[in-house]
Design a protein around this motif. Structure first.
Motif, mmCIF file in Angstrom:
data_model
loop_
_atom_site.group_PDB
_atom_site.id
_atom_site.type_symbol
_atom_site.label_atom_id
_atom_site.label_comp_id
_atom_site.label_asym_id
_atom_site.label_seq_id
_atom_site.Cartn_x
_atom_site.Cartn_y
_atom_site.Cartn_z
ATOM 1 N N PHE A 4 73.633 17.768 85.543
ATOM 2 C CA PHE A 4 73.830 17.767 86.989
ATOM 3 C C PHE A 4 73.609 16.361 87.534
ATOM 4 N N GLN A 5 74.512 15.936 88.401
ATOM 5 C CA GLN A 5 74.359 14.695 89.146
ATOM 6 C C GLN A 5 74.686 15.006 90.600
ATOM 7 N N PRO A 6 73.964 14.402 91.536
ATOM 8 C CA PRO A 6 74.269 14.679 92.945
ATOM 9 C C PRO A 6 75.566 13.992 93.372
ATOM 10 N N LEU A 7 76.367 14.690 94.131
ATOM 11 C CA LEU A 7 77.545 14.091 94.734
ATOM 12 C C LEU A 7 77.097 13.146 95.849
ATOM 13 N N ASP A 8 76.067 13.559 96.579
ATOM 14 C CA ASP A 8 75.444 12.734 97.618
ATOM 15 C C ASP A 8 73.962 12.642 97.289
ATOM 16 N N PRO A 9 73.493 11.483 96.811
ATOM 17 C CA PRO A 9 72.080 11.351 96.441
ATOM 18 C C PRO A 9 71.113 11.652 97.587
ATOM 19 N N LYS A 10 71.557 11.556 98.828
ATOM 20 C CA LYS A 10 70.692 11.850 99.972
ATOM 21 C C LYS A 10 70.506 13.348 100.179
ATOM 22 N N ALA A 11 71.383 14.137 99.583
ATOM 23 C CA ALA A 11 71.306 15.592 99.770
ATOM 24 C C ALA A 11 71.773 16.299 98.501
ATOM 25 N N PRO A 12 70.982 16.219 97.428
ATOM 26 C CA PRO A 12 71.379 16.924 96.194
ATOM 27 C C PRO A 12 71.403 18.435 96.414
ATOM 28 N N ILE A 13 72.107 19.107 95.541
ATOM 29 C CA ILE A 13 72.299 20.547 95.681
ATOM 30 C C ILE A 13 70.969 21.293 95.806
ATOM 31 N N ASP A 14 69.941 20.861 95.092
ATOM 32 C CA ASP A 14 68.649 21.558 95.156
ATOM 33 C C ASP A 14 68.067 21.542 96.566
ATOM 34 N N THR A 15 68.272 20.457 97.316
ATOM 35 C CA THR A 15 67.768 20.429 98.695
ATOM 36 C C THR A 15 68.703 21.178 99.630
ATOM 37 N N GLN A 16 69.998 21.167 99.340
ATOM 38 C CA GLN A 16 70.939 21.902 100.174
ATOM 39 C C GLN A 16 70.682 23.410 100.128
ATOM 40 N N LEU A 17 70.145 23.882 99.020
ATOM 41 C CA LEU A 17 69.896 25.322 98.870
ATOM 42 C C LEU A 17 68.886 25.857 99.878
ATOM 43 N N SER A 18 68.082 24.978 100.470
ATOM 44 C CA SER A 18 67.102 25.442 101.453
ATOM 45 C C SER A 18 67.680 25.474 102.868
ATOM 46 N N ALA A 19 68.889 24.989 103.048
ATOM 47 C CA ALA A 19 69.533 25.013 104.365
ATOM 48 C C ALA A 19 70.045 26.416 104.666
ATOM 49 N N GLU A 20 70.325 26.644 105.929
ATOM 50 C CA GLU A 20 70.937 27.901 106.356
ATOM 51 C C GLU A 20 72.272 27.568 107.010
ATOM 52 N N ALA A 21 73.340 28.082 106.469
ATOM 53 C CA ALA A 21 74.676 27.884 107.028
ATOM 54 C C ALA A 21 75.557 29.018 106.536
ATOM 55 N N ALA A 22 76.561 29.346 107.347
ATOM 56 C CA ALA A 22 77.481 30.422 106.972
ATOM 57 C C ALA A 22 78.783 30.243 107.739
ATOM 58 N N PRO A 23 79.881 30.403 107.094
ATOM 59 C CA PRO A 23 80.080 30.414 105.643
ATOM 60 C C PRO A 23 79.949 29.003 105.082
ATOM 61 N N VAL A 24 79.959 28.884 103.766
ATOM 62 C CA VAL A 24 79.878 27.575 103.115
ATOM 63 C C VAL A 24 80.918 27.470 102.014
ATOM 64 N N VAL A 25 81.262 26.223 101.719
ATOM 65 C CA VAL A 25 82.186 25.917 100.639
ATOM 66 C C VAL A 25 81.447 25.072 99.613
ATOM 67 N N LEU A 26 81.513 25.505 98.372
ATOM 68 C CA LEU A 26 80.992 24.716 97.272
ATOM 69 C C LEU A 26 82.139 23.857 96.753
ATOM 70 N N VAL A 27 81.943 22.552 96.733
ATOM 71 C CA VAL A 27 82.867 21.641 96.071
ATOM 72 C C VAL A 27 82.117 21.121 94.860
ATOM 73 N N ASN A 28 82.697 21.317 93.697
ATOM 74 C CA ASN A 28 82.011 20.973 92.458
ATOM 75 C C ASN A 28 82.956 20.156 91.581
ATOM 76 N N LEU A 29 82.601 18.897 91.359
ATOM 77 C CA LEU A 29 83.385 18.039 90.478
ATOM 78 C C LEU A 29 82.819 18.116 89.070
ATOM 79 N N PHE A 30 83.688 18.265 88.093
ATOM 80 C CA PHE A 30 83.303 18.257 86.683
ATOM 81 C C PHE A 30 84.023 17.097 85.996
ATOM 82 N N THR A 31 83.315 16.388 85.149
ATOM 83 C CA THR A 31 83.946 15.452 84.228
ATOM 84 C C THR A 31 83.503 15.844 82.829
ATOM 85 N N VAL A 32 84.395 15.613 81.867
ATOM 86 C CA VAL A 32 84.124 16.034 80.499
ATOM 87 C C VAL A 32 84.951 15.161 79.562
#
Length: 122
Positions: A4-32
């Motif tokens: 896992f790497q943050p797309l935005d280092p100021k708001a990694p997914i682990d901190t975003q999980l504590s937010a409240e919003a509805a609906p939400v869109v997950l954008v997930n970039l994968f490299t391989v």
């Protein structure tokens, strides 16, 4: 195992999980690594089918970058952060991450729609 790497280092997914919003869109970039594309697709398909059965899931779409790129973008819609958080932190989902190739890197990030007059609605 997926890295896992943050797309935005100021708001990694682990901190975003504590937010409240509805609906939400997950954008997930994968490299391989190109040699691991089939393994990434198999692991993603398994996870997407599992997520599809979770409360609050609405839809998902996987995109592959064109040209010689081995990058993928997943776009998933959820009813709320709470629903996504329950699925994303579920032990069954977390254990399935071991199935991803070791070269796979993911950058998940949550977004909420923005209203812009005459263009789009929130």
């Amino acid at each position: 195992m997926l890295t896992f790497q943050p797309l935005d280092p100021k708001a990694p997914i682990d901190t975003q999980l504590s937010a409240e919003a509805a609906p939400v869109v997950l954008v997930n970039l994968f490299t391989v690594d190109p040699a691991d594309i089939d393994g990434l697709l198999a692991a993603w398909e398994h996870d997407a089918n599992w997520m599809k059965r979770q409360p609050g899931y609405i839809s998902t779409q996987l995109h592959r970058a064109i040209g010689e790129s081995s990058m993928f973008l997943n776009y998933a819609v959820w009813e709320s952060v709470a629903h996504f958080r329950a699925a994303f932190t579920h032990p069954e989902f977390r254990s399935a991450l071991d199935a991803y190739p070791s070269s796979a890197v993911t950058q998940p990030h949550l977004f909420a729609k923005v209203a812009v007059p005459n263009l789009c609605t929130a």
